[in-house]
Design a protein around this motif. Structure first.
Motif, PDB file in Angstrom:
ATOM      1  N   GLU A 151       0.833  -1.215   0.000  1.00  0.00           N
ATOM      2  CA  GLU A 151       0.000   0.000   0.000  1.00  0.00           C
ATOM      3  C   GLU A 151       0.859   1.254   0.000  1.00  0.00           C
ATOM      4  O   GLU A 151       0.536   2.254  -0.634  1.00  0.00           O
ATOM      5  CB  GLU A 151      -0.952  -0.012   1.198  1.00  0.00           C
ATOM      6  CG  GLU A 151      -2.097  -1.015   1.048  1.00  0.00           C
ATOM      7  CD  GLU A 151      -2.916  -1.138   2.324  1.00  0.00           C
ATOM      8  OE1 GLU A 151      -2.340  -0.954   3.411  1.00  0.00           O
ATOM      9  OE2 GLU A 151      -4.114  -1.445   2.234  1.00  0.00           O
ATOM     10  N   GLU A 170      -9.266   9.714  -5.715  1.00  0.00           N
ATOM     11  CA  GLU A 170     -10.091   9.156  -4.642  1.00  0.00           C
ATOM     12  C   GLU A 170      -9.341   8.047  -3.899  1.00  0.00           C
ATOM     13  O   GLU A 170      -9.380   7.957  -2.671  1.00  0.00           O
ATOM     14  CB  GLU A 170     -11.398   8.620  -5.235  1.00  0.00           C
ATOM     15  CG  GLU A 170     -12.430   8.290  -4.178  1.00  0.00           C
ATOM     16  CD  GLU A 170     -13.827   8.106  -4.763  1.00  0.00           C
ATOM     17  OE1 GLU A 170     -14.667   7.562  -4.053  1.00  0.00           O
ATOM     18  OE2 GLU A 170     -14.059   8.506  -5.921  1.00  0.00           O
ATOM     19  N   ARG A 171      -8.626   7.210  -4.658  1.00  0.00           N
ATOM     20  CA  ARG A 171      -7.833   6.149  -4.036  1.00  0.00           C
ATOM     21  C   ARG A 171      -6.687   6.742  -3.211  1.00  0.00           C
ATOM     22  O   ARG A 171      -6.370   6.243  -2.123  1.00  0.00           O
ATOM     23  CB  ARG A 171      -7.282   5.228  -5.135  1.00  0.00           C
ATOM     24  CG  ARG A 171      -6.329   4.138  -4.633  1.00  0.00           C
ATOM     25  CD  ARG A 171      -6.994   3.218  -3.617  1.00  0.00           C
ATOM     26  NE  ARG A 171      -6.116   2.135  -3.203  1.00  0.00           N
ATOM     27  CZ  ARG A 171      -6.297   1.391  -2.122  1.00  0.00           C
ATOM     28  NH1 ARG A 171      -7.356   1.604  -1.341  1.00  0.00           N
ATOM     29  NH2 ARG A 171      -5.460   0.423  -1.820  1.00  0.00           N
ATOM     30  N   TRP A 172      -6.089   7.849  -3.722  1.00  0.00           N
ATOM     31  CA  TRP A 172      -4.985   8.500  -2.987  1.00  0.00           C
ATOM     32  C   TRP A 172      -5.467   9.002  -1.628  1.00  0.00           C
ATOM     33  O   TRP A 172      -4.800   8.825  -0.613  1.00  0.00           O
ATOM     34  CB  TRP A 172      -4.424   9.655  -3.816  1.00  0.00           C
ATOM     35  CG  TRP A 172      -3.243  10.328  -3.182  1.00  0.00           C
ATOM     36  CD1 TRP A 172      -1.927  10.012  -3.336  1.00  0.00           C
ATOM     37  CD2 TRP A 172      -3.265  11.454  -2.293  1.00  0.00           C
ATOM     38  NE1 TRP A 172      -1.130  10.851  -2.601  1.00  0.00           N
ATOM     39  CE2 TRP A 172      -1.921  11.747  -1.943  1.00  0.00           C
ATOM     40  CE3 TRP A 172      -4.272  12.232  -1.740  1.00  0.00           C
ATOM     41  CZ2 TRP A 172      -1.577  12.795  -1.090  1.00  0.00           C
ATOM     42  CZ3 TRP A 172      -3.936  13.266  -0.876  1.00  0.00           C
ATOM     43  CH2 TRP A 172      -2.590  13.534  -0.561  1.00  0.00           C
ATOM     44  N   GLU A 175      -8.023   7.872   0.010  1.00  0.00           N
ATOM     45  CA  GLU A 175      -8.363   6.704   0.815  1.00  0.00           C
ATOM     46  C   GLU A 175      -7.120   6.168   1.535  1.00  0.00           C
ATOM     47  O   GLU A 175      -7.154   5.878   2.738  1.00  0.00           O
ATOM     48  CB  GLU A 175      -8.960   5.629  -0.095  1.00  0.00           C
ATOM     49  CG  GLU A 175      -9.427   4.367   0.632  1.00  0.00           C
ATOM     50  CD  GLU A 175     -10.012   3.363  -0.359  1.00  0.00           C
ATOM     51  OE1 GLU A 175     -10.682   3.793  -1.321  1.00  0.00           O
ATOM     52  OE2 GLU A 175      -9.772   2.162  -0.188  1.00  0.00           O
ATOM     53  N   HIS A 202     -10.625   8.948 -10.306  1.00  0.00           N
ATOM     54  CA  HIS A 202     -10.542   7.623  -9.693  1.00  0.00           C
ATOM     55  C   HIS A 202      -9.268   7.479  -8.861  1.00  0.00           C
ATOM     56  O   HIS A 202      -9.308   7.028  -7.707  1.00  0.00           O
ATOM     57  CB  HIS A 202     -10.591   6.550 -10.785  1.00  0.00           C
ATOM     58  CG  HIS A 202     -10.366   5.150 -10.270  1.00  0.00           C
ATOM     59  ND1 HIS A 202     -11.312   4.467  -9.533  1.00  0.00           N
ATOM     60  CD2 HIS A 202      -9.274   4.329 -10.351  1.00  0.00           C
ATOM     61  CE1 HIS A 202     -10.830   3.282  -9.199  1.00  0.00           C
ATOM     62  NE2 HIS A 202      -9.592   3.175  -9.679  1.00  0.00           N
ATOM     63  N   LYS A 203      -8.138   7.873  -9.439  1.00  0.00           N
ATOM     64  CA  LYS A 203      -6.862   7.727  -8.739  1.00  0.00           C
ATOM     65  C   LYS A 203      -6.750   8.694  -7.553  1.00  0.00           C
ATOM     66  O   LYS A 203      -6.165   8.373  -6.521  1.00  0.00           O
ATOM     67  CB  LYS A 203      -5.702   7.945  -9.716  1.00  0.00           C
ATOM     68  CG  LYS A 203      -5.539   6.805 -10.720  1.00  0.00           C
ATOM     69  CD  LYS A 203      -4.315   6.981 -11.587  1.00  0.00           C
ATOM     70  CE  LYS A 203      -4.168   5.819 -12.570  1.00  0.00           C
ATOM     71  NZ  LYS A 203      -3.880   4.544 -11.880  1.00  0.00           N
ATOM     72  N   TYR A 210       0.713   4.070  -2.774  1.00  0.00           N
ATOM     73  CA  TYR A 210       0.502   5.468  -2.363  1.00  0.00           C
ATOM     74  C   TYR A 210       1.506   6.390  -3.053  1.00  0.00           C
ATOM     75  O   TYR A 210       1.155   7.444  -3.607  1.00  0.00           O
ATOM     76  CB  TYR A 210       0.624   5.547  -0.848  1.00  0.00           C
ATOM     77  CG  TYR A 210       0.407   6.916  -0.266  1.00  0.00           C
ATOM     78  CD1 TYR A 210       1.480   7.694   0.166  1.00  0.00           C
ATOM     79  CD2 TYR A 210      -0.873   7.453  -0.120  1.00  0.00           C
ATOM     80  CE1 TYR A 210       1.286   8.935   0.724  1.00  0.00           C
ATOM     81  CE2 TYR A 210      -1.076   8.696   0.435  1.00  0.00           C
ATOM     82  CZ  TYR A 210       0.017   9.436   0.854  1.00  0.00           C
ATOM     83  OH  TYR A 210      -0.183  10.687   1.392  1.00  0.00           O
TER      84      TYR A 210
END
Length: 630
Positions: A567, A621-623, A625, A618-619, A571
């Motif tokens: 992860e 939002e994942r960042w 998270e 999308h990316k 990140y």
């Protein structure tokens, strides 16, 4: 709890006495603003508190062990360090732990070093601290941590110094014009940050909304004396007016008493009793008091503007861009008589470039700028005044003329104009090199107005000006009959003088908003509340902290919230990938400025742009998270 006490300090430079016998204290959680005219010694007081200077007499006593950070107007940063190295150069122990952890992540093969760094992060409770300092850098738009300080602009250096001061979590934070070089979004974020953080602040700022919303005490330095006000800026204005009215009453009483005592002295009584000698001594004290006059310098700018014809200024399909940065795209606008336009937008969106184009200091890539024959620009730029070696204040003005015309057929000499700009006769023969930053800006403003323009263009005119001068400038601009275009981050200033706004959104998108800044802010806030999809830049950051705090409510939960090695790697890669996609997005947007594109090519580029924007969302939002667990 008292953090420091200032006892009877004084400071002079040659014959110029800035202040004497100044005393005050700073207690924990106070948020104090120091207000004074330019050249009164505000920065000297800050330097003394920060131990960069010493008073001529008196002393400053600090509570043992307190940590003080100082944000200077012109920060001294090492040009050889990167942004990240500048942050970690602090002596803050928690930052050292975070630095060790960051290095361990870069060398995942050394399991022992990683475990040791991980345990240290736990021991110093550095996880939240790390998230907060990265959020500060993100909000101040310092995402490129590996950029050298030498490559940063003046505004970026100021923001880096501000980030450094905030990250250090000092017991006392001293700030000299903290809002200079910050755009409106950053200023509002900083206001909210100071409002919710239990920080002790001592600052000098001309931003009156910032004073209103952040400070809980005002200290005014007026004619060498300190006057404390236990409240915000509105309270200060109310109480200062009452103080001045009381001083006028006392002054009148002193003058009446002086006349009475003067008549007694002139009778020259022969018997000099002890009582009469005492009265003579009192007379001299009364005379001194009655001779005092408030030196309320008010600039009276009643300049006789040259006639304006029917055609003012027209912009026809103006296009301007830099590599990967579109500024204007076929922009059209026609100025009318007496128009008052404010320009706002993030740093780097092209506001100053726009001013340069309309004044002829720069040329558009395409399109045409047509100015009326009678238009005479007065352009106040951010660069400020340039003076020759050994040049005096009066000489700078006389380069533009010995006098200017005023209303009703009158005229004013260069010396009289300078007096109205708060330069007394003695100050007029000082060397320009001796002036403070605010005095140089005031002199520069004078050189612009003495040319008698009918179209004023002002680029950040409020930077470094004291509140007294700002009030005078606002009064003048309200009476100014010509056209006015102003770029400013001073919301109070903009609210008073502009009728509508040009909002630079970036990527050559410009919106015309019919109202002042407060109207625009209220509109934006209501629009965001109605929009269910809140902007990532504001909501996601807040949710990151909330989510993170919730996950760390217990020791076990805290262990679960740490990122695994994979992860961590994801990140780091996401940050680089998002940056690459943003650059690709800008490249495609720039291609749309090509007028020769076929319809088929435009459709293809539109599809590619939409796909990239979806991927970025999308990316990102994942960042966020992963950031919430980082």
């Amino acid at each position: 709890m008292n953090l420091l006490t200032v006892e009877n300090i004084a400071k002079s430079y040659g014959e110029l006495a800035l202040f004497k016998e100044i005393s005050f204290g700073i207690n924990k959680d106070q948020k104090i603003a120091l207000i004074a005219k330019n050249g009164s010694g505000k920065t000297s007081i800050l330097n003394i508190l920060a131990k960069l200077d010493t008073p001529d007499t008196g002393q400053v006593n600090y509570r043992k062990g307190i940590r003080v950070s100082y944000l200077e107007q012109e920060p001294a940063l090492s040009p050889d360090l990167t942004v990240e190295e500048t942050i970690f150069a602090s002596d803050n122990e928690v930052l050292k732990v975070i630095q060790a952890y960051e290095k361990a992540l870069e060398h995942p093969g050394d399991a022992d070093a990683y475990q040791k760094a991980f345990e240290a992060m736990d021991r110093f409770d550095a996880w939240d601290f790390e998230t907060q300092y990265k959020q500060i850098l993100f909000k101040l738009k310092l995402e490129d941590l590996h950029m050298k300080v030498a490559q940063l602009s003046g505004g970026q250096k100021k923001r880096l110094a501000l980030a450094n001061a905030l990250v250090n979590r000092p017991d006392l934070l001293i700030l000299d014009e903290p809002t200079n070089h910050l755009d409106l979004e950053m200023i509002e974020w900083l206001e909210n940050y100071f409002a919710k953080e239990n920080m002790t602040l001592f600052m000098v700022t001309h931003d009156r909304y910032f004073l209103e919303r952040v400070c809980n005490e005002i200290i005014e330095l007026d004619q060498g004396k300190l006057y404390p006000y236990k409240g915000n800026y509105s309270y200060y204005l109310e109480k200062k007016e009452a103080r001045i009215e009381q001083e006028v009453v006392e002054q009148h009483k002193s003058e009446l008493l002086f006349k009475k005592e003067l008549a007694w002295m002139r009778r020259q009584p022969k018997a000099r009793t002890t009582k009469s000698k005492s009265r003579i001594d009192d007379f001299h004290a009364i005379k001194e008091k009655a001779g005092q006059r408030r030196k309320e310098h008010e600039v009276q700018l009643q300049i006789n503007m040259e006639r304006v014809g029917s055609k003012i200024l027209e912009l026809h399909k103006i296009t301007k861009s830099y590599p990967n940065k579109p500024i204007l795209n076929k922009f059209e606008y026609v100025f009318t008589k007496g128009e008052r336009v404010g320009i706002i937008g993030d740093n780097g969106t092209g506001k100053s470039t726009f001013l340069n184009i309309i004044t002829g200091a720069d040329t558009p890539d395409q399109g045409k700028v047509v100015a009326g024959d009678t238009i005479k620009f007065g352009y106040y730029t951010q660069e400020g005044i340039t003076s020759k070696e050994g040049q005096k204040v009066i000489d700078v003005i006389r380069e533009f003329g010995d006098y200017i015309p005023l209303m009703k057929g009158k005229q004013i000499s260069a010396q009289q104009l300078l007096e109205r700009f708060l330069f007394d006769r003695k100050k007029q023969y000082d060397f320009v090199g001796k002036l403070s930053g605010g005095e140089r800006k005031r002199l520069y403003l004078c050189t612009v107005l003495i040319q008698n323009p009918n179209f004023l263009v002002l680029d950040e005119p409020t930077n470094d000006l004291d509140i007294v001068t700002l009030n005078v400038l606002e009064s003048f601009l309200l009476d100014f009959p010509g056209c006015l275009v102003v770029v400013s981050h001073d919301r109070y200033f903009m609210d008073k003088i502009v009728d509508h706004l040009l909002v630079f959104r970036g990527d050559a998108l410009i919106e015309d908003f019919p109202g002042n800044y407060s109207d625009f802010r209220a509109y934006e806030d209501s629009a965001q509340q109605e929009n269910k999809g809140e902007p990532v830049s504001s909501q996601k950051n807040e949710n990151t902290t909330t989510s993170k705090n919730a996950k760390r409510s217990s020791k076990n939960d805290e262990k679960k919230s740490k990122l695994s090695y994979l992860e961590q790697k994801e990140y780091k890669n996401l940050e680089k990938e998002i940056e690459r996609l943003e650059a690709e997005k800008m490249k495609i947007q720039h291609m749309f400025t090509d007028a020769s594109l076929s319809g088929e090519k435009i459709d293809q580029l539109s599809r590619e742009l939409k796909e990239i924007e979806n991927t970025i969302d999308h990316k990102t939002e994942r960042w966020f998270e992963l950031s919430a667990m980082h």
